[in-house]
Write a protein that holds these residues in place. Structure first.
Motif, mmCIF file in Angstrom:
data_model
loop_
_atom_site.group_PDB
_atom_site.id
_atom_site.type_symbol
_atom_site.label_atom_id
_atom_site.label_comp_id
_atom_site.label_asym_id
_atom_site.label_seq_id
_atom_site.Cartn_x
_atom_site.Cartn_y
_atom_site.Cartn_z
ATOM 1 N N ASP A 157 5.777 -0.068 4.264
ATOM 2 C CA ASP A 157 6.471 -0.955 5.213
ATOM 3 C C ASP A 157 7.783 -1.468 4.632
ATOM 4 O O ASP A 157 8.150 -2.645 4.800
ATOM 5 C CB ASP A 157 5.566 -2.138 5.596
ATOM 6 C CG ASP A 157 4.428 -1.729 6.518
ATOM 7 O OD1 ASP A 157 4.540 -0.668 7.165
ATOM 8 O OD2 ASP A 157 3.429 -2.469 6.594
ATOM 9 N N LYS A 174 -4.514 -5.816 5.353
ATOM 10 C CA LYS A 174 -4.507 -5.385 6.753
ATOM 11 C C LYS A 174 -5.937 -5.160 7.231
ATOM 12 O O LYS A 174 -6.856 -5.057 6.434
ATOM 13 C CB LYS A 174 -3.691 -4.103 6.904
ATOM 14 C CG LYS A 174 -2.191 -4.280 6.611
ATOM 15 C CD LYS A 174 -1.444 -2.971 6.734
ATOM 16 C CE LYS A 174 0.055 -3.155 6.537
ATOM 17 N NZ LYS A 174 0.682 -3.842 7.697
ATOM 18 N N ASP A 178 -4.599 -1.920 12.433
ATOM 19 C CA ASP A 178 -3.221 -2.156 12.011
ATOM 20 C C ASP A 178 -2.618 -0.833 11.553
ATOM 21 O O ASP A 178 -3.313 0.187 11.458
ATOM 22 C CB ASP A 178 -3.173 -3.161 10.861
ATOM 23 C CG ASP A 178 -3.517 -4.575 11.300
ATOM 24 O OD1 ASP A 178 -3.537 -4.814 12.514
ATOM 25 O OD2 ASP A 178 -3.774 -5.417 10.418
ATOM 26 N N SER A 179 -1.349 -0.853 11.240
ATOM 27 C CA SER A 179 -0.706 0.356 10.738
ATOM 28 C C SER A 179 0.181 0.030 9.547
ATOM 29 O O SER A 179 0.550 -1.128 9.330
ATOM 30 C CB SER A 179 0.127 1.031 11.838
ATOM 31 O OG SER A 179 1.165 0.170 12.270
ATOM 32 N N VAL A 180 0.510 1.042 8.779
ATOM 33 C CA VAL A 180 1.404 0.894 7.640
ATOM 34 C C VAL A 180 2.329 2.109 7.599
ATOM 35 O O VAL A 180 1.900 3.239 7.803
ATOM 36 C CB VAL A 180 0.621 0.765 6.308
ATOM 37 C CG1 VAL A 180 -0.278 1.975 6.076
ATOM 38 C CG2 VAL A 180 1.563 0.566 5.135
ATOM 39 N N THR A 181 3.611 1.862 7.399
ATOM 40 C CA THR A 181 4.575 2.947 7.273
ATOM 41 C C THR A 181 4.735 3.290 5.799
ATOM 42 O O THR A 181 5.151 2.442 4.996
ATOM 43 C CB THR A 181 5.939 2.562 7.868
ATOM 44 O OG1 THR A 181 5.777 2.304 9.265
ATOM 45 C CG2 THR A 181 6.941 3.701 7.692
ATOM 46 N N SER A 183 6.421 5.552 2.863
ATOM 47 C CA SER A 183 7.539 6.409 2.493
ATOM 48 C C SER A 183 7.122 7.213 1.266
ATOM 49 O O SER A 183 6.671 6.634 0.281
ATOM 50 C CB SER A 183 8.783 5.568 2.170
ATOM 51 O OG SER A 183 9.151 4.785 3.297
ATOM 52 N N ASN A 192 8.912 9.654 5.981
ATOM 53 C CA ASN A 192 8.170 8.455 6.371
ATOM 54 C C ASN A 192 7.016 8.852 7.276
ATOM 55 O O ASN A 192 7.132 9.800 8.063
ATOM 56 C CB ASN A 192 9.063 7.459 7.113
ATOM 57 C CG ASN A 192 10.119 6.867 6.212
ATOM 58 O OD1 ASN A 192 9.880 6.628 5.036
ATOM 59 N ND2 ASN A 192 11.305 6.613 6.756
ATOM 60 N N ASN A 194 3.820 6.896 9.705
ATOM 61 C CA ASN A 194 3.138 5.703 10.171
ATOM 62 C C ASN A 194 1.646 6.011 10.273
ATOM 63 O O ASN A 194 1.230 6.872 11.046
ATOM 64 C CB ASN A 194 3.685 5.259 11.528
ATOM 65 C CG ASN A 194 3.117 3.921 11.954
ATOM 66 O OD1 ASN A 194 2.135 3.855 12.680
ATOM 67 N ND2 ASN A 194 3.737 2.851 11.486
ATOM 68 N N LYS A 196 -2.415 4.676 10.668
ATOM 69 C CA LYS A 196 -3.314 3.636 11.137
ATOM 70 C C LYS A 196 -4.310 3.257 10.035
ATOM 71 O O LYS A 196 -4.732 4.102 9.246
ATOM 72 C CB LYS A 196 -4.095 4.113 12.363
ATOM 73 C CG LYS A 196 -3.273 4.220 13.637
ATOM 74 C CD LYS A 196 -2.977 2.841 14.209
ATOM 75 C CE LYS A 196 -2.285 2.957 15.566
ATOM 76 N NZ LYS A 196 -1.950 1.616 16.122
#
Length: 345
Positions: A157, A174, A178-181, A183, A192, A194, A196
């Motif tokens: 994120d 989390k 929820d989600s997390v991006t 990299s 990148n 995304n 879940k």
């Protein structure tokens, strides 16, 4: 009479074959039992370090594949735990890969212990960060659709990562849905994704509902310290000795004897910022520490949450009627503060 003798011999041979089968046929389970409490001073040597009257010890859990006999005996042993294979090894992970993963986890824990102990003692420590790498992924989890072992993960994120512990700490905050991006870099190309946050398969959790993206990470860095230090930890796997290694290193770096003459055992992962994390097998480690004659035991408090390592440790200590003092810790500084106030033995 001769036929009767043959029948007895045949039954005896069949009995031996059955006994061997029950002993050697392996089931899809692992059995864990109380291991040992091992003093750290013999395997950690700071150049010109100070001696102490007491000792710091790491605690271990004995683990092995279950035979039929072993499975039956474990059912009757209060401090033996039977775990499905998926709770111990990742799907399709070989024994060699599992061992390598445990050694890598120990290596990362050792580096965090070095950085924290030397910084706290005001000694020279330099850390060259080379990245956080994917060690393994779980097929059923979101990470498996994107990440592969060997990928370098550098942000979550938009937050730059400096250790695998930072990633785990961030994602653990989390909840499912929820989600997390993430990299990451692969073959020189940055991307990148995304992902879940999903619940882990039920057969991979030993208690309670846990969620994440289904990836294990490894911090790659090179730590240089002054004074020099020798660590003989090649036969120790996993991250659970982090807290106790930090205490031993710090004690050798400082003139004050933090053991105060006591035999001190404990467990818990350690992060570079001093945070102490929970581990598995806490009850078995309490039994191991008590059998070694430990005076006190440091247990991860997990912020005082219900069912924490500390609460389980207190319950086990009561069950086995030990005089060993159980001490809750959330941070490395909690352990130091406790020891500073402790009266010398």
């Amino acid at each position: 009479m001769r036929n009767k003798r043959k029948g007895v011999i045949r039954a005896f041979v069949i009995g031996i074959i059955l006994a061997l089968a029950l002993s050697y046929i392996k089931l899809p389970f692992y059995i864990t039992k109380p291991g040992n409490a091992s003093e750290l001073e013999p395997i950690i040597k700071v150049e010109g370090g100070y001696d102490s009257k007491g000792s710091f010890s790491l605690t271990t859990v004995s683990i092995g594949r279950a035979s039929i006999f072993g499975y039956l005996f474990a059912q009757a042993d209060q401090y033996a735990e039977i775990l499905p294979m998926n709770q111990v090894k990742a799907p399709e992970e070989s024994d060699e890969e599992y061992l390598n993963r445990q050694l890598k986890l120990m290596e990362g824990s050792q580096e965090s212990a070095l950085i924290l102990a030397y910084k706290t003692a005001g000694k020279s420590v330099k850390s060259e960060f080379n990245g956080v790498y994917v060690n393994s992924v779980i097929k059923e989890m979101p990470a498996a659709k994107v990440l592969k072992p060997g990928d370098r993960v550098y942000e979550a994120d938009g937050k730059q990562l400096k250790s695998s512990e930072e990633f785990v700490s961030y994602v653990s905050g989390k909840k499912e849905g929820d989600s997390v991006t993430v990299s990451y870099e692969r073959n020189g190309s940055r991307k990148n994704a995304n992902l879940k946050i999903a619940a882990f398969p039920s057969d991979m959790t030993s208690g309670g509902k846990k969620a994440g993206i289904g990836v294990t990470l490894m911090t790659d860095r090179e730590v240089t310290v002054t004074p020099k230090i020798e660590l003989d930890t090649e036969d120790i796997g996993g991250p659970s000795a982090g807290l106790m290694m930090t205490l031993e290193i710090f004690d050798q770096l400082t003139e004050k004897d933090f053991t105060k003459g006591y035999k001190i055992a404990g467990t818990g992962t350690i992060a570079e910022d001093g945070k102490v994390g929970p581990i598995g097998g806490i009850s078995q480690k309490i039994v191991a520490a008590d059998q070694s004659g430990a005076d006190l035991f440091f247990a991860p408090n997990e912020g005082g949450r219900k069912g924490s390592n500390y609460q389980e440790a207190v319950k086990t200590a009561k069950d086995i009627d030990t005089s060993m003092k159980i001490v809750p810790v959330d941070e490395f500084s909690d352990a130091i503060t406790y020891l500073e106030k402790l009266k010398a033995k």
